[in-house]
Design a protein around this motif. Structure first.
Motif, PDB file in Angstrom:
ATOM      1  N   THR A   2     -10.511 -17.776   5.260  1.00  0.00           N
ATOM      2  CA  THR A   2     -10.190 -18.202   3.914  1.00  0.00           C
ATOM      3  C   THR A   2      -8.706 -18.092   3.703  1.00  0.00           C
ATOM      4  O   THR A   2      -8.023 -17.276   4.296  1.00  0.00           O
ATOM      5  CB  THR A   2     -10.925 -17.334   2.876  1.00  0.00           C
ATOM      6  OG1 THR A   2     -10.701 -15.970   3.203  1.00  0.00           O
ATOM      7  CG2 THR A   2     -12.393 -17.649   2.891  1.00  0.00           C
ATOM      8  N   SER A   3      -8.155 -18.911   2.811  1.00  0.00           N
ATOM      9  CA  SER A   3      -6.717 -18.921   2.614  1.00  0.00           C
ATOM     10  C   SER A   3      -6.388 -18.506   1.195  1.00  0.00           C
ATOM     11  O   SER A   3      -6.890 -19.039   0.232  1.00  0.00           O
ATOM     12  CB  SER A   3      -6.169 -20.322   2.881  1.00  0.00           C
ATOM     13  OG  SER A   3      -6.644 -21.242   1.950  1.00  0.00           O
ATOM     14  N   HIS A   4      -5.522 -17.541   1.071  1.00  0.00           N
ATOM     15  CA  HIS A   4      -5.147 -17.015  -0.221  1.00  0.00           C
ATOM     16  C   HIS A   4      -3.719 -16.508  -0.152  1.00  0.00           C
ATOM     17  O   HIS A   4      -3.192 -16.231   0.905  1.00  0.00           O
ATOM     18  CB  HIS A   4      -6.045 -15.846  -0.632  1.00  0.00           C
ATOM     19  CG  HIS A   4      -7.498 -16.131  -0.459  1.00  0.00           C
ATOM     20  ND1 HIS A   4      -8.251 -16.770  -1.399  1.00  0.00           N
ATOM     21  CD2 HIS A   4      -8.316 -15.909   0.583  1.00  0.00           C
ATOM     22  CE1 HIS A   4      -9.482 -16.911  -0.955  1.00  0.00           C
ATOM     23  NE2 HIS A   4      -9.537 -16.401   0.247  1.00  0.00           N
ATOM     24  N   MET A   5      -3.081 -16.343  -1.305  1.00  0.00           N
ATOM     25  CA  MET A   5      -1.831 -15.616  -1.340  1.00  0.00           C
ATOM     26  C   MET A   5      -2.172 -14.153  -1.152  1.00  0.00           C
ATOM     27  O   MET A   5      -3.127 -13.647  -1.708  1.00  0.00           O
ATOM     28  CB  MET A   5      -1.148 -15.816  -2.693  1.00  0.00           C
ATOM     29  CG  MET A   5      -0.600 -17.213  -2.898  1.00  0.00           C
ATOM     30  SD  MET A   5       0.771 -17.572  -1.797  1.00  0.00           S
ATOM     31  CE  MET A   5       2.006 -16.489  -2.499  1.00  0.00           C
ATOM     32  N   HIS A   6      -1.394 -13.445  -0.370  1.00  0.00           N
ATOM     33  CA  HIS A   6      -1.669 -12.041  -0.109  1.00  0.00           C
ATOM     34  C   HIS A   6      -0.410 -11.214  -0.326  1.00  0.00           C
ATOM     35  O   HIS A   6       0.706 -11.692  -0.157  1.00  0.00           O
ATOM     36  CB  HIS A   6      -2.148 -11.828   1.335  1.00  0.00           C
ATOM     37  CG  HIS A   6      -3.545 -12.272   1.556  1.00  0.00           C
ATOM     38  ND1 HIS A   6      -3.893 -13.586   1.699  1.00  0.00           N
ATOM     39  CD2 HIS A   6      -4.702 -11.565   1.630  1.00  0.00           C
ATOM     40  CE1 HIS A   6      -5.188 -13.681   1.879  1.00  0.00           C
ATOM     41  NE2 HIS A   6      -5.697 -12.479   1.852  1.00  0.00           N
ATOM     42  N   ARG A   7      -0.604  -9.984  -0.676  1.00  0.00           N
ATOM     43  CA  ARG A   7       0.469  -9.015  -0.711  1.00  0.00           C
ATOM     44  C   ARG A   7       0.239  -8.077   0.458  1.00  0.00           C
ATOM     45  O   ARG A   7      -0.839  -7.531   0.632  1.00  0.00           O
ATOM     46  CB  ARG A   7       0.432  -8.248  -2.038  1.00  0.00           C
ATOM     47  CG  ARG A   7       1.659  -7.397  -2.287  1.00  0.00           C
ATOM     48  CD  ARG A   7       1.667  -6.922  -3.730  1.00  0.00           C
ATOM     49  NE  ARG A   7       1.833  -8.062  -4.633  1.00  0.00           N
ATOM     50  CZ  ARG A   7       1.457  -8.036  -5.910  1.00  0.00           C
ATOM     51  NH1 ARG A   7       0.873  -6.983  -6.420  1.00  0.00           N
ATOM     52  NH2 ARG A   7       1.645  -9.106  -6.664  1.00  0.00           N
ATOM     53  N   TRP A   8       1.274  -7.887   1.263  1.00  0.00           N
ATOM     54  CA  TRP A   8       1.132  -7.082   2.476  1.00  0.00           C
ATOM     55  C   TRP A   8       1.676  -5.691   2.222  1.00  0.00           C
ATOM     56  O   TRP A   8       2.757  -5.526   1.689  1.00  0.00           O
ATOM     57  CB  TRP A   8       1.894  -7.733   3.629  1.00  0.00           C
ATOM     58  CG  TRP A   8       1.391  -9.103   3.909  1.00  0.00           C
ATOM     59  CD1 TRP A   8       1.783 -10.266   3.308  1.00  0.00           C
ATOM     60  CD2 TRP A   8       0.376  -9.459   4.833  1.00  0.00           C
ATOM     61  NE1 TRP A   8       1.074 -11.320   3.809  1.00  0.00           N
ATOM     62  CE2 TRP A   8       0.216 -10.863   4.747  1.00  0.00           C
ATOM     63  CE3 TRP A   8      -0.417  -8.744   5.739  1.00  0.00           C
ATOM     64  CZ2 TRP A   8      -0.694 -11.553   5.515  1.00  0.00           C
ATOM     65  CZ3 TRP A   8      -1.306  -9.433   6.514  1.00  0.00           C
ATOM     66  CH2 TRP A   8      -1.439 -10.820   6.391  1.00  0.00           C
ATOM     67  N   SER A  99     -15.136  -7.822   2.268  1.00  0.00           N
ATOM     68  CA  SER A  99     -15.943  -6.680   2.675  1.00  0.00           C
ATOM     69  C   SER A  99     -16.133  -5.649   1.567  1.00  0.00           C
ATOM     70  O   SER A  99     -17.090  -4.881   1.582  1.00  0.00           O
ATOM     71  CB  SER A  99     -15.311  -6.003   3.900  1.00  0.00           C
ATOM     72  OG  SER A  99     -13.994  -5.566   3.601  1.00  0.00           O
ATOM     73  N   THR A 100     -15.213  -5.624   0.589  1.00  0.00           N
ATOM     74  CA  THR A 100     -15.346  -4.680  -0.523  1.00  0.00           C
ATOM     75  C   THR A 100     -16.020  -5.304  -1.738  1.00  0.00           C
ATOM     76  O   THR A 100     -16.140  -4.666  -2.779  1.00  0.00           O
ATOM     77  CB  THR A 100     -13.956  -4.153  -0.943  1.00  0.00           C
ATOM     78  OG1 THR A 100     -13.173  -5.257  -1.431  1.00  0.00           O
ATOM     79  CG2 THR A 100     -13.246  -3.488   0.221  1.00  0.00           C
ATOM     80  N   GLY A 101     -16.434  -6.564  -1.598  1.00  0.00           N
ATOM     81  CA  GLY A 101     -17.053  -7.256  -2.719  1.00  0.00           C
ATOM     82  C   GLY A 101     -16.085  -8.105  -3.511  1.00  0.00           C
ATOM     83  O   GLY A 101     -16.483  -8.756  -4.485  1.00  0.00           O
ATOM     84  N   PHE A 139      -5.485  -7.940   7.082  1.00  0.00           N
ATOM     85  CA  PHE A 139      -4.591  -7.042   6.352  1.00  0.00           C
ATOM     86  C   PHE A 139      -4.287  -7.456   4.920  1.00  0.00           C
ATOM     87  O   PHE A 139      -3.619  -6.733   4.191  1.00  0.00           O
ATOM     88  CB  PHE A 139      -3.276  -6.900   7.117  1.00  0.00           C
ATOM     89  CG  PHE A 139      -3.458  -6.355   8.504  1.00  0.00           C
ATOM     90  CD1 PHE A 139      -3.921  -5.076   8.705  1.00  0.00           C
ATOM     91  CD2 PHE A 139      -3.184  -7.140   9.618  1.00  0.00           C
ATOM     92  CE1 PHE A 139      -4.114  -4.568   9.979  1.00  0.00           C
ATOM     93  CE2 PHE A 139      -3.368  -6.649  10.903  1.00  0.00           C
ATOM     94  CZ  PHE A 139      -3.832  -5.348  11.082  1.00  0.00           C
ATOM     95  N   GLY A 140      -4.739  -8.640   4.505  1.00  0.00           N
ATOM     96  CA  GLY A 140      -4.442  -9.091   3.161  1.00  0.00           C
ATOM     97  C   GLY A 140      -5.071  -8.201   2.094  1.00  0.00           C
ATOM     98  O   GLY A 140      -6.135  -7.622   2.287  1.00  0.00           O
ATOM     99  N   THR A 141      -4.401  -8.116   0.947  1.00  0.00           N
ATOM    100  CA  THR A 141      -4.887  -7.274  -0.151  1.00  0.00           C
ATOM    101  C   THR A 141      -5.184  -8.046  -1.425  1.00  0.00           C
ATOM    102  O   THR A 141      -5.782  -7.486  -2.343  1.00  0.00           O
ATOM    103  CB  THR A 141      -3.859  -6.172  -0.473  1.00  0.00           C
ATOM    104  OG1 THR A 141      -2.622  -6.774  -0.877  1.00  0.00           O
ATOM    105  CG2 THR A 141      -3.628  -5.282   0.738  1.00  0.00           C
ATOM    106  N   GLU A 145     -10.067  -8.908   2.253  1.00  0.00           N
ATOM    107  CA  GLU A 145     -11.091  -9.539   3.089  1.00  0.00           C
ATOM    108  C   GLU A 145     -11.694  -8.475   4.011  1.00  0.00           C
ATOM    109  O   GLU A 145     -12.719  -7.889   3.712  1.00  0.00           O
ATOM    110  CB  GLU A 145     -10.494 -10.715   3.851  1.00  0.00           C
ATOM    111  CG  GLU A 145     -10.021 -11.822   2.904  1.00  0.00           C
ATOM    112  CD  GLU A 145      -9.596 -13.075   3.626  1.00  0.00           C
ATOM    113  OE1 GLU A 145     -10.383 -13.579   4.443  1.00  0.00           O
ATOM    114  OE2 GLU A 145      -8.475 -13.566   3.379  1.00  0.00           O
ATOM    115  N   LEU A 146     -11.020  -8.178   5.104  1.00  0.00           N
ATOM    116  CA  LEU A 146     -11.540  -7.150   6.012  1.00  0.00           C
ATOM    117  C   LEU A 146     -10.989  -5.760   5.701  1.00  0.00           C
ATOM    118  O   LEU A 146     -11.538  -4.764   6.156  1.00  0.00           O
ATOM    119  CB  LEU A 146     -11.245  -7.551   7.465  1.00  0.00           C
ATOM    120  CG  LEU A 146     -11.960  -8.840   7.888  1.00  0.00           C
ATOM    121  CD1 LEU A 146     -11.547  -9.258   9.295  1.00  0.00           C
ATOM    122  CD2 LEU A 146     -13.471  -8.699   7.804  1.00  0.00           C
ATOM    123  N   GLY A 147      -9.906  -5.687   4.957  1.00  0.00           N
ATOM    124  CA  GLY A 147      -9.541  -4.448   4.282  1.00  0.00           C
ATOM    125  C   GLY A 147      -8.685  -3.451   5.023  1.00  0.00           C
ATOM    126  O   GLY A 147      -8.583  -2.306   4.571  1.00  0.00           O
TER     127      GLY A 147
END
Length: 382
Positions: A2-8, A99-101, A139-141, A145-147
């Motif tokens: 999936t594609s999203h903006m993420h904060r690393w 994975s966290t809902g 690693f996206g927050t 996703e996988l957390g």
């Protein structure tokens, strides 16, 4: 995927850190253990990064990692949780769930023929290799996703404690002093994903193998409609992959293409919802409002719901969208968005033509791909 903006957070996302395979590509040498593509008729060889040549050992490791729930921090999800083989590696949901809902704002993309894609998310032109893209779900927050966020060391330690898996890393990456690394993890995942090639649909058997009865008469009429200037479908869904932004070893200048299909027009000037406005979110360019990547139409009959936000439920509804010249035009007084693609201008179909077009789209489904044991869960998980 999936594609999203993420904060690393605390993760150095760079080509130097990862060794992502972003360099020039060249033809890999056929050495012992090199991967045998077994390409379908009519399919060119995919481009492969120079620093990540395909090998059988690497592909098998990637397959195991793809289905391994240890790749999520809480052990509840694997890559395959959002990319189901039976659904052409989509998930059947409007919005993917991490994975966290956490509910994502976008629809999970299918992975069929992803080896040929020149961009790998709905609206991020900078993610152009599978090696680099793998960092997003890991690693996206925003969203999770996988957390693993800033816990890369924990992920690698978890995998390295499995003696059998560690042995497979060593076999796949014998040149690495520390085989279980982030670079080898992402390279193995990417290698497996490049093998997910679908090219045995009725359409393929008719076009590339000369099986004149592989397509029904209705599907043949539908194909003519699909390819016609009247409907304009094949401008964005073109070539062997039914995707304009495709590349292979035969491609000199890979093209990235993003399109505004008139899904929204909130202000009469083409505005999309602020929650997800498209490529403009990264570029800041007004012309990029509402622009998203087209999806390949291979196996499209099993990849519902459709569009970047999963807001169109059925293929029949998708046809309605384009026939109307964009959904925004349907619900906002017939007004075309000034930003939408010039190929989305509407058309009229008879009842029979509509059925023919659906028959053709359904003929792009490759049943063998949906159950091929080469791509299945090696652990036999339910």
């Amino acid at each position: 995927m999936t594609s999203h903006m993420h904060r690393w957070t605390g993760v150095l996302v760079s080509v130097a850190w990862l060794g992502t395979g972003c360099g020039d590509e060249k033809k890999e040498e056929q050495e012992p253990g090199a991967y045998d593509w077994k390409l379908p008729a009519g399919f060119p060889k995919p481009r492969v990064p120079e620093d990540n040549p395909m090998t059988e050992a690497k592909v098998e490791l990637g397959r195991r990692l793809f289905y391994d729930k240890r790749l999520s921090l809480n052990g509840t999800q694997s890559c395959a949780s959002c990319h189901l083989q039976s659904l052409a590696f989509t998930d059947g949901k409007q919005h993917a769930e991490g994975s966290t809902g956490a509910i994502h704002r976008r629809n999970a993309q299918g992975l069929a023929n992803v080896a040929y894609a020149t961009s790998l998310t709905w609206a991020n032109p900078s993610l152009t290799t599978l090696e680099l893209q793998a960092l997003t779900p890991l690693f996206g927050t925003e969203p999770v996703e996988l957390g693993f966020a800033d816990k890369a060391a924990e992920l690698l330690g978890r995998l390295g404690q499995d003696a059998e898996l560690a042995s497979r890393f060593k076999e796949a990456f014998p040149e690495n002093p520390e085989p279980v690394s982030m670079a080898s993890l992402t390279r193995a995942l990417a290698a497996f994903e490049r093998t997910l090639i679908s090219g045995n649909s009725p359409y393929d058997r008719y076009i590339y193998r000369g099986e004149v009865d592989a397509l029904s008469p209705a599907a043949k009429r539908g194909m003519d409609l699909f390819m016609s200037e009247r409907l304009e479908c094949n401008h964005c869904h073109s070539g062997f992959n039914f995707l304009d932004a495709s590349a292979s070893e035969l491609t000199n200048m890979p093209v990235q293409a993003f399109h505004n299909t008139g899904l929204y027009n909130e202000d009469g000037k083409g505005a999309y919802p602020t929650v997800d406005p498209g490529v403009i979110e990264l570029t800041g360019q007004a012309a990029d409002m509402g622009r998203f990547r087209a999806s390949s139409l291979r196996n499209v009959s099993v990849t519902a719901p459709y569009m970047h936000d999963g807001s169109i439920a059925t293929l029949s509804d998708v046809i309605d969208h384009y026939a109307a010249g964009g959904r925004a035009r349907q619900v906002q007084g017939g007004q075309l968005s000034p930003l939408q693609s010039g190929f989305v201008r509407g058309f009229t179909l008879t009842k029979e033509e509509r059925e023919d077009l659906l028959a053709f789209l359904e003929a792009l489904t490759d049943p063998q791909f949906l159950s091929d044991p080469r791509f299945s869960d090696p652990y036999g998980s339910p």
